[in-house]
Structure formats: C-alpha cells, structure tokens
Design an enzyme around this catalytic site. Structure first.
Site, mmCIF file in Angstrom:
data_model
loop_
_atom_site.group_PDB
_atom_site.id
_atom_site.type_symbol
_atom_site.label_atom_id
_atom_site.label_comp_id
_atom_site.label_asym_id
_atom_site.label_seq_id
_atom_site.Cartn_x
_atom_site.Cartn_y
_atom_site.Cartn_z
ATOM 1 N N GLU A 78 0.834 -1.204 0.000
ATOM 2 C CA GLU A 78 0.000 0.000 0.000
ATOM 3 C C GLU A 78 0.868 1.253 0.000
ATOM 4 O O GLU A 78 1.765 1.370 0.841
ATOM 5 C CB GLU A 78 -0.930 -0.009 1.219
ATOM 6 C CG GLU A 78 -1.917 -1.170 1.188
ATOM 7 C CD GLU A 78 -2.874 -1.190 2.377
ATOM 8 O OE1 GLU A 78 -2.739 -0.338 3.276
ATOM 9 O OE2 GLU A 78 -3.751 -2.063 2.402
ATOM 10 N N HIS A 103 -7.719 1.655 1.518
ATOM 11 C CA HIS A 103 -7.567 1.498 2.965
ATOM 12 C C HIS A 103 -8.215 2.684 3.691
ATOM 13 O O HIS A 103 -7.632 3.307 4.578
ATOM 14 C CB HIS A 103 -6.092 1.372 3.364
ATOM 15 C CG HIS A 103 -5.908 0.635 4.661
ATOM 16 N ND1 HIS A 103 -4.801 -0.144 4.924
ATOM 17 C CD2 HIS A 103 -6.684 0.562 5.779
ATOM 18 C CE1 HIS A 103 -4.896 -0.662 6.147
ATOM 19 N NE2 HIS A 103 -6.047 -0.240 6.677
#
Length: 319
Positions: free
Chosen positions: A263, A282
């Site tokens: 990420e 996220h």
C-alpha cells in the site's frame, strides 16, 4: 509537574484535538515525522496518534518518560511488540473506535460487488445506459455470509447483515457461548465449512503469523465460483496473487477490497484491470465520526493511566 501528551497524526485529526483534549495536561500536536514531533518526544508522558510505526526500541530511548502509547488505529502489525514488552509501557489500540465505519464499509463492498456497481456506473457515464447487455447482479437477502474473525467489527458486520436478511456463520478462535450466538443471531462453523458454504466471505482478523495468507490458493479453490470475498482487515491475510488468478479465471464472482499486499498498491497490479472488483484505498476506517471516537477513547485512556488505573485496550499479545 504538568504531564505532556504528544498527539501525532494528519491535519484533519489534529484539528479535532482542541475540542476534546482533557484539561490539566500539556497538549502538543505534531504532524508525522515533523520537527515538532521530534522535539516533543523526550518530554512526552503519553504518545497518542497513528503511531504504530514508531513503536521501536528507539522510541523508548527517545521518550524515557512514557507511561502510555495510545494508537488511534485498530491494527498494530507495524509495531515492534518485543520492544513494547521490554519497555513495560502499555501499548493500546483504539478500542473499536472505527468498528462502525469498517462494518458499514464491508457491507458497502458486499452490495457494490453483488450489484456490479462500478460496471453500471461506467455504462451510464459513458452513455451506454445498459451497455451491450445488463450485467448479472445478485441480491444479498438469504445469502450465507461467512465472517472470519468475530471481534468488535465482525459482530457489527453480523448485525448489519442480519438486517439485510442474510444468514450469518462465523469462524473465530474465540468461540461464543451458545446463548451469545443466539443473542447475536449467528452460528459457529469450522473454517473449511465457512469456505465451502459462504456466498460472501468477509475477513475481520488482525495480521499476525497465524493469519498471514490464511486465505491461499487451496482455500480459494474450496469456495463457490459464485462467491464474493471482502477484505477490510489487512491485505496479506489473503494470498493476493492467488486471489487475482481466481478472479481472472472466473473462479469467484468478485471481490471488494480495501486493503492490499502493498500500500499504495502499484499501478501495474493486475487487480486494477479486473472488472469484477471494487477497490478502495484502505479508507474503511477513517470517517469523520470515527476520528472523533478514536481521540475520545485515546484521551480517556490517558486520563485513566494518569489516575493510576490500568489502561484499556492493551494489545492482546501484551495484555
């Protein structure tokens, strides 16, 4: 001596601090890795914020007066638990502050994937209306939802799913008593049963050695081809390459993912090219409301420790 609370986070979080910070403390607000953060650490008694990545042996050397490390996140997989254990300073998470936000987001992903929402939106905005043919879509009523991890978030997901008329099964290493299952309206199943029978699988587990790639190629192969997988916990609990292969081959109906192996996920991630996924960055947890609740819980814990009471929400490995 007035004790110092160092609060570290992004601007939107720090903007909320003044309205709810407790009196009687020196409150220092600092952006991540800023000069203000580094200057305030040596005199800090309480370290509050999105700070799991700072929990290393060096932290306790830089801040020798710490009485509490209060994370505003639920996860703590980036923290050095051995360093925290040696320090004997309580390391606490957010007490379920983001559980409403994440549970709502999980249902959002279930519905969006079931109804091919992104495909429908793209057709309308491109002037195709129904497209070449309306996509096959599904209702969630009467579908079996398998929840892996029935903690605070998992329980809220179960309640929302039941309101939609779903049948809820769960697997967790901490099994509920039968009367608790009756009250919540869920039923325990072993993991192989969850995988075989779920129409939708929703993951709500922490990332640790026991959950890393707990859903791999074999587990995905055991699922229905019509199944949907939803992950709002941590990316590496699923073998992302194996899941991508299954989605590409039509071995799953679709996936709703808020988390990834890496990420931000790289632009060449093949997941980004699939039309049977709904992807978010996220962001299931950080709503305006959950950020207020995170700070409220954090400052409550600060006051508890300052009064000489045990801290709440110490991470399980250190409790």
């Amino acid at each position: 001596m007035v004790e110092r609370v160092l609060v570290v986070g992004p601007k939107d979080c720090l903007a909320m601090v003044d309205d709810i910070a407790p009196k009687g403390f020196e409150i220092v607000k600092a952006l991540h890795n800023s000069p203000e953060q580094k200057a305030a650490l040596p005199g800090a008694h309480y370290f509050v914020g999105f700070v799991q990545q700072y929990v290393t042996e060096q932290l306790y050397k830089d801040a020798p007066h710490l009485k509490l490390v209060q994370m505003l996140s639920a996860g703590y997989d980036r923290s050095d638990l051995n360093a925290a254990r040696k320090s004997k300073v309580p390391l606490c998470n957010n007490g379920g502050a983001n559980s409403v936000a994440v549970s709502e987001h999980a249902l959002l992903l279930m519905l969006a994937v079931s109804r091919r929402l992104i495909t429908q939106h793209a057709n309308v905005t491109a002037g195709r209306w129904h497209g070449n043919a309306p996509p096959t879509v599904h209702e969630v009523r009467n579908k079996v939802l398998g929840i892996i991890g029935l903690g605070t978030i998992g329980k809220k997901v179960a309640r929302l799913a039941l309101a939609f008329g779903m049948v809820v099964h769960y697997y967790d290493i901490a099994r509920l008593k039968e009367e608790e299952e009756d009250a919540l309206g869920v039923r325990f199943r072993l993991l192989p049963e969850i995988l075989r029978h779920s129409d939708i699988l929703s993951l709500h587990v922490p990332l640790n050695a026991s959950t890393q790639h707990m859903i791999g190629a074999a587990e995905l192969a055991a699922m229905k081809q019509s199944a949907i997988i939803v992950n709002t916990s941590r990316g590496p609990v699923i073998d992302e390459k194996a899941m991508t292969a299954a989605l590409s081959a039509g071995k799953l109906f679709g996936a709703g993912l808020d988390v990834f192996d890496e990420e931000p996920t790289p632009p060449d991630n093949p997941l980004l090219k699939l039309d049977n996924v709904v992807l978010t960055a996220h962001l299931a947890g950080p709503t305006y409301e959950s950020n207020v609740t995170r700070l409220r819980n954090g400052f409550d814990n600060v006051q508890r420790v300052a009064r000489g009471e045990p801290a709440l929400w110490v991470v399980p490995e250190l409790a």
